[in-house]
Design an enzyme around this catalytic site. Structure first.
Site, short mmCIF file in Angstrom:
data_model
loop_
_atom_site.label_atom_id
_atom_site.label_comp_id
_atom_site.label_asym_id
_atom_site.label_seq_id
_atom_site.Cartn_x
_atom_site.Cartn_y
_atom_site.Cartn_z
N LYS A 1 0.84 -1.21 0.00
CA LYS A 1 0.00 0.00 0.00
C LYS A 1 0.87 1.25 0.00
O LYS A 1 0.59 2.24 -0.70
CB LYS A 1 -0.93 -0.03 1.22
CG LYS A 1 -1.64 1.27 1.50
CD LYS A 1 -2.74 1.63 0.51
CE LYS A 1 -3.24 3.05 0.75
NZ LYS A 1 -4.46 3.40 0.12
N LYS B 1 -0.57 11.96 5.70
CA LYS B 1 -0.31 10.94 6.76
C LYS B 1 0.56 9.82 6.20
O LYS B 1 1.55 9.43 6.81
CB LYS B 1 -1.64 10.38 7.25
CG LYS B 1 -1.51 9.06 8.01
CD LYS B 1 -2.85 8.46 8.39
CE LYS B 1 -3.66 7.86 7.28
NZ LYS B 1 -3.40 6.48 6.91
P1 NAD Z 1 -12.35 8.98 8.01
O1 NAD Z 1 -11.68 10.07 8.73
O2 NAD Z 1 -13.55 9.27 7.17
O3 NAD Z 1 -12.76 7.81 9.02
C1 NAD Z 1 -11.92 7.31 10.00
C2 NAD Z 1 -12.79 6.80 11.12
O4 NAD Z 1 -11.98 6.18 12.11
C3 NAD Z 1 -13.57 7.93 11.82
O5 NAD Z 1 -14.91 7.54 11.96
C4 NAD Z 1 -12.88 8.07 13.18
O6 NAD Z 1 -13.75 8.45 14.21
C5 NAD Z 1 -12.38 6.64 13.38
N1 NAD Z 1 -11.20 6.62 14.27
C6 NAD Z 1 -10.00 7.20 14.03
N2 NAD Z 1 -9.19 6.99 15.09
C7 NAD Z 1 -9.90 6.25 15.98
C8 NAD Z 1 -9.62 5.73 17.27
N3 NAD Z 1 -8.43 5.92 17.85
N4 NAD Z 1 -10.58 5.04 17.89
C9 NAD Z 1 -11.78 4.85 17.33
N5 NAD Z 1 -12.13 5.31 16.11
C10 NAD Z 1 -11.17 6.02 15.45
O7 NAD Z 1 -11.20 8.28 7.11
P2 NAD Z 1 -11.39 7.25 5.90
O8 NAD Z 1 -11.32 8.00 4.63
O9 NAD Z 1 -12.52 6.35 6.18
O10 NAD Z 1 -10.00 6.44 6.02
C11 NAD Z 1 -9.83 5.40 6.95
C12 NAD Z 1 -8.51 4.68 6.65
O11 NAD Z 1 -8.52 4.19 5.30
C13 NAD Z 1 -7.27 5.56 6.77
O12 NAD Z 1 -6.19 4.84 7.30
C14 NAD Z 1 -7.00 5.97 5.33
O13 NAD Z 1 -5.66 6.31 5.11
C15 NAD Z 1 -7.41 4.71 4.58
N6 NAD Z 1 -7.80 4.93 3.19
C16 NAD Z 1 -8.63 5.98 2.86
C17 NAD Z 1 -8.97 6.18 1.52
C18 NAD Z 1 -9.84 7.33 1.09
O14 NAD Z 1 -9.85 7.68 -0.11
N7 NAD Z 1 -10.62 7.95 1.97
C19 NAD Z 1 -8.48 5.30 0.55
C20 NAD Z 1 -7.69 4.23 0.92
C21 NAD Z 1 -7.34 4.06 2.25
#
Ligand code: NAD
Length: 292
Positions: A176, A244
């Site tokens: 990734k 990040k």
């Molecule tokens: P987001 O901010 O929309 O959601 C993250 C969720 O995790 C939130 O609901 C938050 O409250 C929860 N969270 C974070 N820390 C926490 C903790 N310590 N305890 C409990 N809950 C916690 O982000 P997202 O876009 O859904 O991304 C989530 C993951 O997927 C990240 O690692 C991101 O890098 C990865 N990702 C995102 C994308 C994208 O395009 N959005 C694509 C691929 C990978």
């Protein structure tokens, strides 16, 4: 059908839960902000998911525990660091599946802690963004044992287009981060290219059309080029996530003692982007950083 705990109901997590419910699994879901059960995630409760008050409660009786949170500290927190974390209640033989993008060493460390309670671990980060999560067409890179990965594929196939078993625990995250390096350095290249066109007085749309059919053509040029030309910085991919990931890669590269000059430059540009307050905008904002 399996019982699945799902932790992290953000932009990526919510559509995944939707697909698992549709497949007939029993879902026990946890959100750090419980108000989402009355808001963004209400449709999941209405569709049968059980709202839980802590990661430990969600993990009770679960065959699989899926995390989709943010960084390495967040994954560690929900899985084993706090008194109401998953490790307090998960049954031996359960398997954790992490879809968050984090670094390989933290992944190995967390997996080792979970293993002390007989809990398996597969890192399964994804590419394709919110669009692919919503369409159920994510690209997934998996790290874990053959047996665990085979079981996990049967669950995550509900929202993925391709699943590649890269190697042992941590290797999904290696792949990734490779994806992020190639992708975001490409976005920086697109931004510099269009900035160069602008300062030389050329028509940006015509330059984009010409070069996208040439050897510079790429998925990122196709995706980011039109956004930059139209100055549409509304997030498709939120820049804070790329920032990040780049800071994670920088640390890994430093520990490994390898020279990654383009990565260093782009990390610094992403730092400026964050300082400018554009973290929730699209990564095409790298163009705005050059302009500033
Ligand atoms: P987001 O901010 O929309 O959601 C993250 C969720 O995790 C939130 O609901 C938050 O409250 C929860 N969270 C974070 N820390 C926490 C903790 N310590 N305890 C409990 N809950 C916690 O982000 P997202 O876009 O859904 O991304 C989530 C993951 O997927 C990240 O690692 C991101 O890098 C990865 N990702 C995102 C994308 C994208 O395009 N959005 C694509 C691929 C990978």
């Amino acid at each position: 059908m399996s019982t699945i705990a799902f932790i992290g109901l953000g932009n990526m997590g919510r559509p995944m839960v939707g697909y698992l419910l549709k497949a007939g699994h029993q879902l026990r879901i946890y959100a750090r902000r419980p108000e989402v059960f009355q808001g963004e995630a209400k449709h999941l409760i209405d569709a049968g998911a059980i709202a839980c008050a802590s990661p430990a409660e969600a993990a009770q009786g679960a065959d699989y525990i899926i995390t989709n949170v943010m960084g390495p500290q967040d994954v560690a927190q929900v899985l084993h660091l706090t008194p109401d974390s998953v490790i307090q209640s998960a049954k031996p033989g359960a398997i954790c599946i992490d879809h968050s993008t984090i670094d390989p060493q933290s992944t190995k460390d967390i997996a080792a802690v979970m293993a002390t309670k007989g809990i398996g671990y597969v890192d399964a980060p994804v590419s394709g963004g919110v669009k692919a999560a919503t369409e159920g067409s994510l690209v997934m890179m998996l790290g874990g044992t053959d047996t665990d990965v085979a079981k996990v594929k049967e669950i995550v196939k509900n929202y993925t287009k391709t699943m590649t078993h890269i190697g042992g625990v941590g290797h999904g995250q290696v792949a990734k981060l490779c994806n992020q390096i190639a992708q975001v350095i490409n976005i920086q290249g697109v931004a510099e290219s269009l900035r160069f066109a602008a300062v030389n007085g050329a028509d940006l749309q015509k330059v984009f059309e010409a070069i996208s059919g040439g050897m510079a053509g790429s998925r990122m040029l196709d995706l980011m080029g039109p956004k930059m030309v139209a100055r549409d910085f509304k997030a498709g991919i939120e820049a804070r996530l790329h920032a990040k990931d780049f800071f994670l890669v920088k640390d890994v590269a430093k520990d490994a003692g390898i020279d990654m000059p383009a990565l260093q430059t782009v990390a610094s540009q992403l730092g400026k982007l964050m300082d400018a307050g554009w973290g929730h905008d699209d990564t095409s904002s790298l163009l705005r950083v050059l302009e500033a």
